[in-house]
Design an enzyme around this catalytic site. Structure first.
Site: not given
Length: 327
Positions: A106-108
């Site tokens: 998820v994301c970074i």
């Protein structure tokens, strides 16, 4: 029951940590019997969430060994994402992948997944602000900052924070079919599939004008997927030049009109394969591919499987779900 393990590193972002549990747990509520067991896993069983997002202590009964037992491992972002992950974490993720688990960031969280080397040679995404840094650190990864998520089968990456919701709903759709995913999306008050990609959220330096929305054009294209639409015809309907149309599409969807059209046709084919028994050649006609050969080529390129295999997997899953509902 399928085990979903969520990796909680020190400084984990609370929203990203909770999204998988929210989506997979809500999917359980839409079924006669639960399909997922959700576990939060931490190296030392106690972690502190990101101070910038409201720090609190999190205690969990699950350690890293639970990652190697999981069917799906979700990797949220954390405040120290630019630092090398602990070797024990990298080892546990690699072992989970070797055992056949699918890994989703998820994301970074993509930086943690990338540190394992598993993403080398694959296309991946992360938050648009950090996409250049991910590409710089991992030149063997094809980083695409324009999309909401990328599914490589056993390796899935998502973009900015809310894109974790899109990705988890997509995984529910893969596991349980479109109907259960739609029910889960409704319960979480989310669209099953958002229009456009991450490109629509990227900050561009000094825009002088605000482009009009492409939404009417996108709806028109979706209503005419069965027709052999040309770029000139799309531009004419949009009342703009081909050059301007391409520019608007790039800015608002992160792709070209014809690439968007291709993906929309494949998505429509997926829906038909999941929910009907229409022959493959007729699916090709209804989705504008014209021939089963063309459908198979583009379907395999974008989904990694054939229309027949996709229908077998999803129709079988739907049959099992219907059987459960009748018990």
């Amino acid at each position: 029951m399928k085990v979903v393990a969520i990796l909680a590193l020190d400084g984990v972002l609370p929203f990203e940590l909770s999204v998988p549990g929210q989506v997979f747990g809500t999917a359980n509520l839409a079924m006669p019997t639960p399909h997922y067991e959700v576990r939060v896993c931490a190296e030392r069983r106690t972690v502190t969430t990101s101070a910038d997002h409201g720090s609190f202590l999190l205690h969990t009964p699950w350690g890293l060994d639970a990652l190697t037992e999981a069917d799906t491992v979700v990797i949220p972002g954390h405040s120290g994402f630019l630092d090398p992950p602990p070797s024990a974490v990298l080892r546990a993720l690699s072992e989970a992948a070797l055992r056949g688990a699918r890994l989703a960031s998820v994301c970074i969280g993509a930086f943690t997944l990338a540190a394992t080397g598993l993403l080398d040679g694959y296309r991946a995404t992360t938050h648009w602000q950090h996409a250049d840094e991910l590409a710089r650190r991992h030149p063997h990864i094809d980083v695409d900052p324009a999309v909401l998520f990328i599914d490589n089968g056993s390796l899935i990456t998502s973009a900015g924070i809310a894109a974790g919701l899109d990705m988890c709903l997509h995984l529910v759709r893969r596991d349980l079919g479109a109907d259960l995913a739609a029910a889960t999306a409704r319960r979480t008050v989310m669209p099953l599939q958002r229009d456009g990609g991450q490109a629509q959220f990227i900050e561009h330096a000094g825009p002088s004008v605000h482009d009009a929305s492409l939404q009417p054009t996108l709806h028109w294209m979706e209503s005419n997927l069965h027709r052999p639409l040309t770029l000139a015809e799309i531009a004419e309907h949009s009342a703009m030049s081909v050059r301007n149309l391409n520019r608007r599409f790039r800015a608002q969807t992160g792709t070209t009109p014809l690439q968007w059209l291709l993906r929309a046709r494949v998505h429509r084919a997926q829906q038909l394969l999941e929910t009907t028994d229409i022959p493959i050649d007729h699916v090709a006609d209804l989705t504008g591919f014209g021939s089963p050969t063309t459908l198979r080529h583009h379907f395999a390129r974008l989904t990694g499987t054939s229309p027949h295999a996709y229908r077998t997997a999803f129709r079988s899953q739907q049959t099992r779900i219907s059987a459960h509902a009748m018990e």
